[in-house]
Motif scaffolding. Structure first.
Motif, PDB file in Angstrom:
ATOM      1  N   ALA A  62     119.193 -59.464  22.046  1.00 40.34           N
ATOM      2  CA  ALA A  62     118.123 -59.152  21.095  1.00 40.34           C
ATOM      3  C   ALA A  62     117.195 -58.081  21.646  1.00 40.34           C
ATOM      4  CB  ALA A  62     117.322 -60.415  20.788  1.00 40.34           C
ATOM      5  N   LEU A  63     116.485 -57.425  20.741  1.00 38.80           N
ATOM      6  CA  LEU A  63     115.438 -56.507  21.174  1.00 38.80           C
ATOM      7  C   LEU A  63     114.391 -57.285  21.966  1.00 38.80           C
ATOM      8  CD1 LEU A  63     114.874 -54.316  17.985  1.00 38.80           C
ATOM      9  CD2 LEU A  63     115.844 -53.562  20.165  1.00 38.80           C
ATOM     10  N   ALA A  64     113.747 -56.609  22.883  1.00 39.67           N
ATOM     11  CA  ALA A  64     112.815 -57.282  23.787  1.00 39.67           C
ATOM     12  C   ALA A  64     111.697 -58.006  23.055  1.00 39.67           C
ATOM     13  CB  ALA A  64     112.232 -56.271  24.769  1.00 39.67           C
ATOM     14  N   ASP A  65     111.259 -57.473  21.905  1.00 36.55           N
ATOM     15  CA  ASP A  65     110.133 -58.097  21.201  1.00 36.55           C
ATOM     16  C   ASP A  65     110.573 -59.027  20.071  1.00 36.55           C
ATOM     17  OD1 ASP A  65     111.121 -56.147  19.575  1.00 36.55           O
ATOM     18  OD2 ASP A  65     109.205 -55.141  19.195  1.00 36.55           O
ATOM     19  N   THR A  66     111.866 -59.279  19.947  1.00 37.43           N
ATOM     20  CA  THR A  66     112.349 -60.228  18.942  1.00 37.43           C
ATOM     21  C   THR A  66     112.104 -61.652  19.428  1.00 37.43           C
ATOM     22  OG1 THR A  66     114.068 -58.751  18.091  1.00 37.43           O
ATOM     23  CG2 THR A  66     114.379 -61.105  17.719  1.00 37.43           C
ATOM     24  N   LYS A  67     111.540 -62.483  18.575  1.00 34.21           N
ATOM     25  CA  LYS A  67     111.273 -63.872  18.932  1.00 34.21           C
ATOM     26  C   LYS A  67     112.490 -64.726  18.582  1.00 34.21           C
ATOM     27  CE  LYS A  67     106.276 -63.449  18.207  1.00 34.21           C
ATOM     28  NZ  LYS A  67     105.090 -63.936  17.445  1.00 34.21           N
ATOM     29  N   VAL A  68     113.099 -65.296  19.606  1.00 34.38           N
ATOM     30  CA  VAL A  68     114.290 -66.124  19.416  1.00 34.38           C
ATOM     31  C   VAL A  68     113.912 -67.582  19.639  1.00 34.38           C
ATOM     32  CG1 VAL A  68     116.655 -66.577  20.146  1.00 34.38           C
ATOM     33  CG2 VAL A  68     115.757 -64.238  20.229  1.00 34.38           C
ATOM     34  N   ASP A  69     113.933 -68.365  18.577  1.00 37.47           N
ATOM     35  CA  ASP A  69     113.633 -69.796  18.654  1.00 37.47           C
ATOM     36  C   ASP A  69     114.963 -70.535  18.765  1.00 37.47           C
ATOM     37  OD1 ASP A  69     113.085 -72.525  18.067  1.00 37.47           O
ATOM     38  OD2 ASP A  69     111.253 -71.948  17.018  1.00 37.47           O
ATOM     39  N   LEU A  70     115.221 -71.122  19.925  1.00 39.29           N
ATOM     40  CA  LEU A  70     116.514 -71.766  20.146  1.00 39.29           C
ATOM     41  C   LEU A  70     116.736 -72.962  19.225  1.00 39.29           C
ATOM     42  CD1 LEU A  70     117.013 -71.643  24.023  1.00 39.29           C
ATOM     43  CD2 LEU A  70     117.777 -70.046  22.264  1.00 39.29           C
ATOM     44  N   LYS A  71     115.670 -73.671  18.865  1.00 40.37           N
ATOM     45  CA  LYS A  71     115.824 -74.808  17.958  1.00 40.37           C
ATOM     46  C   LYS A  71     116.273 -74.342  16.577  1.00 40.37           C
ATOM     47  CE  LYS A  71     112.633 -78.123  20.062  1.00 40.37           C
ATOM     48  NZ  LYS A  71     111.422 -78.953  19.844  1.00 40.37           N
ATOM     49  N   VAL A  72     115.651 -73.269  16.094  1.00 42.68           N
ATOM     50  CA  VAL A  72     116.020 -72.728  14.784  1.00 42.68           C
ATOM     51  C   VAL A  72     117.438 -72.168  14.829  1.00 42.68           C
ATOM     52  CG1 VAL A  72     115.512 -70.941  13.076  1.00 42.68           C
ATOM     53  CG2 VAL A  72     113.640 -72.223  14.132  1.00 42.68           C
ATOM     54  N   LEU A  73     117.744 -71.414  15.879  1.00 41.36           N
ATOM     55  CA  LEU A  73     119.078 -70.831  16.008  1.00 41.36           C
ATOM     56  C   LEU A  73     120.135 -71.925  16.078  1.00 41.36           C
ATOM     57  CD1 LEU A  73     120.832 -68.327  16.346  1.00 41.36           C
ATOM     58  CD2 LEU A  73     120.397 -68.426  18.811  1.00 41.36           C
ATOM     59  N   SER A  74     119.824 -72.998  16.795  1.00 41.66           N
ATOM     60  CA  SER A  74     120.752 -74.119  16.911  1.00 41.66           C
ATOM     61  C   SER A  74     121.049 -74.728  15.546  1.00 41.66           C
ATOM     62  CB  SER A  74     120.170 -75.179  17.852  1.00 41.66           C
ATOM     63  OG  SER A  74     121.038 -76.279  17.966  1.00 41.66           O
ATOM     64  N   GLN A  75     120.009 -74.901  14.733  1.00 40.18           N
ATOM     65  CA  GLN A  75     120.203 -75.448  13.390  1.00 40.18           C
ATOM     66  C   GLN A  75     121.023 -74.508  12.518  1.00 40.18           C
ATOM     67  OE1 GLN A  75     115.960 -76.408  12.423  1.00 40.18           O
ATOM     68  NE2 GLN A  75     116.783 -78.423  11.931  1.00 40.18           N
ATOM     69  N   ARG A  76     120.774 -73.220  12.643  1.00 36.56           N
ATOM     70  CA  ARG A  76     121.496 -72.239  11.828  1.00 36.56           C
ATOM     71  C   ARG A  76     122.979 -72.178  12.199  1.00 36.56           C
ATOM     72  NH1 ARG A  76     118.469 -66.649  12.050  1.00 36.56           N
ATOM     73  NH2 ARG A  76     120.021 -66.177  10.429  1.00 36.56           N
ATOM     74  N   LEU A  77     123.291 -72.581  13.424  1.00 35.13           N
ATOM     75  CA  LEU A  77     124.689 -72.638  13.851  1.00 35.13           C
ATOM     76  C   LEU A  77     125.338 -73.970  13.486  1.00 35.13           C
ATOM     77  CD1 LEU A  77     124.261 -71.018  17.379  1.00 35.13           C
ATOM     78  CD2 LEU A  77     125.616 -70.053  15.511  1.00 35.13           C
ATOM     79  N   GLY A  78     124.516 -74.903  12.984  1.00 39.24           N
ATOM     80  CA  GLY A  78     125.034 -76.214  12.618  1.00 39.24           C
ATOM     81  C   GLY A  78     125.124 -77.169  13.786  1.00 39.24           C
ATOM     82  N   LEU A  79     124.300 -76.937  14.821  1.00 35.66           N
ATOM     83  CA  LEU A  79     124.363 -77.747  16.038  1.00 35.66           C
ATOM     84  C   LEU A  79     123.215 -78.745  16.145  1.00 35.66           C
ATOM     85  CD1 LEU A  79     125.165 -74.821  18.519  1.00 35.66           C
ATOM     86  CD2 LEU A  79     126.798 -76.312  17.339  1.00 35.66           C
ATOM     87  N   ASP A 163     119.841 -61.629  11.811  1.00 27.39           N
ATOM     88  CA  ASP A 163     118.375 -61.627  11.812  1.00 27.39           C
ATOM     89  C   ASP A 163     117.939 -62.839  12.630  1.00 27.39           C
ATOM     90  OD1 ASP A 163     115.680 -61.661  11.412  1.00 27.39           O
ATOM     91  OD2 ASP A 163     115.752 -61.760   9.219  1.00 27.39           O
ATOM     92  N   LEU A 164     117.658 -62.625  13.902  1.00 29.33           N
ATOM     93  CA  LEU A 164     117.369 -63.723  14.820  1.00 29.33           C
ATOM     94  C   LEU A 164     115.999 -64.359  14.596  1.00 29.33           C
ATOM     95  CD1 LEU A 164     118.885 -62.197  18.080  1.00 29.33           C
ATOM     96  CD2 LEU A 164     119.804 -64.087  16.732  1.00 29.33           C
ATOM     97  N   GLU A 165     115.149 -63.727  13.805  1.00 27.30           N
ATOM     98  CA  GLU A 165     113.833 -64.298  13.530  1.00 27.30           C
ATOM     99  C   GLU A 165     113.798 -65.058  12.209  1.00 27.30           C
ATOM    100  OE1 GLU A 165     111.025 -61.094  13.850  1.00 27.30           O
ATOM    101  OE2 GLU A 165     110.737 -61.467  15.996  1.00 27.30           O
ATOM    102  N   ALA A 166     114.891 -65.022  11.463  1.00 26.41           N
ATOM    103  CA  ALA A 166     114.943 -65.734  10.182  1.00 26.41           C
ATOM    104  C   ALA A 166     114.947 -67.240  10.422  1.00 26.41           C
ATOM    105  CB  ALA A 166     116.190 -65.324   9.405  1.00 26.41           C
ATOM    106  N   ASN A 167     114.414 -67.975   9.461  1.00 22.06           N
ATOM    107  CA  ASN A 167     114.368 -69.433   9.563  1.00 22.06           C
ATOM    108  C   ASN A 167     114.727 -70.047   8.208  1.00 22.06           C
ATOM    109  OD1 ASN A 167     113.938 -72.062  10.322  1.00 22.06           O
ATOM    110  ND2 ASN A 167     111.714 -71.887  10.531  1.00 22.06           N
ATOM    111  N   PRO A 168     115.970 -69.845   7.770  1.00 21.38           N
ATOM    112  CA  PRO A 168     116.371 -70.378   6.465  1.00 21.38           C
ATOM    113  C   PRO A 168     116.484 -71.896   6.500  1.00 21.38           C
ATOM    114  CG  PRO A 168     118.275 -69.513   7.611  1.00 21.38           C
ATOM    115  CD  PRO A 168     117.081 -69.151   8.444  1.00 21.38           C
ATOM    116  N   ALA A 169     116.249 -72.504   5.366  1.00 21.16           N
ATOM    117  CA  ALA A 169     116.369 -73.961   5.277  1.00 21.16           C
ATOM    118  C   ALA A 169     117.827 -74.366   5.455  1.00 21.16           C
ATOM    119  CB  ALA A 169     115.845 -74.446   3.929  1.00 21.16           C
TER     120      ALA A 169
END
Length: 321
Positions: A62-79, A163-169
């Protein structure tokens, strides 16, 4: 052995990819890298090497200033919320075949990383060029996204920009939007030299003790009473070698020492910036993983010492008839 920096640069040239290279001292953080190339324009990258509970691995770039929330990313991957965590350091050498601080999209070039999923920040597409380490953190190279895609396609990768900052339901009627990026296969790391399996734990005196959840711990060698002048000296020597584990206070001090040492090693400027509010959970997971076997070994040594000293006392203090 994995691809070297020189071999990677040679491959880029063979693919007629235009890039600029900048040598600098080895750096471990984006902030340190910025001191040398941050004034050149373009996007600096931060790269995470992650794993899930089923031993499937991911590189997130990711770009240095992109905020990556591992909890959100984990959910988006179905984990689930806690499905992702930082991969252990030994996985860097075994799977990506790079050193600490050298994770980049280029690290999936090796055959050992064929089952590693690569997630790229869609923000890279907004940059004229981006900086990455070429498998070694003593150099940065800049290239545009089109050329990065050319390289990835040359090794059989279909670039996936997210889009690593997205937080879709995510719910029953809204499936995880990144589930397709979960690797199909898991990777099992080989046993590390010097690590003890859960089935065999060597006690202080060197004997192997078999551990079975369905039965009591039994020494592999049955201890028999020793007779003769040499028996007392031999037994006393064995007891003396494990004396520290017969002292509860010293055992507790060693446990606290191991915990404090690992805790302090995990909390630094980089981990605070990467994990933010999730730092506590991440450190807790690492403490449990790395200290669990150590504590079991210490407890087993303490138990074996108690057994040995109990036997020693029994051979010297026979009950009166």
């Amino acid at each position: 052995m994995g691809l070297t920096k020189e071999q990677l640069l040679q491959r880029l040239q063979e693919l007629q990819i235009q890039f600029s290279k900048y040598e600098h001292p080895a750096v471990l953080t984006v902030e340190a890298q910025a001191k040398y190339v941050g004034n050149l324009g373009g996007g600096l990258s931060k790269n995470l090497f992650l794993k899930d509970k089923k031993n499937r691995f991911y590189v997130v770039s990711a770009l240095a200033d992109t905020k990556v929330d591992l909890k959100v990313l984990s959910q988006r991957l179905g984990l689930g919320k806690g499905g992702l965590r930082m991969a252990p350091e030994e996985a860097l050498a075994e799977i990506l075949q790079v050193s600490l601080g050298c994770v980049t999209p280029f690290a999936v070039v090796n055959e050992s990383a064929r089952d590693v999923s690569l997630l790229l920040d869609q923000g890279f597409k907004t940059q004229e060029h981006c900086f990455f380490h070429p498998l070694s953190n003593d150099m940065s190279i800049s290239l545009n996204v089109r050329d990065l895609d050319t390289f990835l396609k040359s090794i059989g990768r279909d670039p996936s920009y997210v889009d690593l900052e997205a937080n879709p339901a995510v719910g029953k009627d809204q499936p995880p939007d990144l589930a397709a990026l979960v690797p199909s296969g898991s990777i099992v790391l080989p046993d590390q030299p010097g690590k003890q399996s859960s089935a065999e734990v060597p006690p202080r005196d060197g004997n192997i003790v078999s551990v079975d959840n369905k039965s009591k711990t039994v020494p592999a060698k049955v201890v028999k009473p020793l007779v003769g002048n040499n028996s007392k000296g031999t037994l006393d020597k064995n007891v003396q070698s494990s004396r520290s584990y017969a002292d509860v206070g010293q055992l507790v001090e060693e446990i606290l020492h191991k915990t404090s040492k690992l805790l302090l090693s995990e909390i630094n400027e980089e981990t605070i910036k990467i994990h933010g509010e999730q730092l506590g959970t991440t450190v807790s997971d690492k403490l449990q993983k790395h200290l669990s076997s150590d504590f079991k070994n210490l407890a087993m040594m303490f138990k074996n010492t108690a057994y040995t000293e109990g036997f020693h006392a029994g051979t010297h203090h026979q009950p009166r008839r």
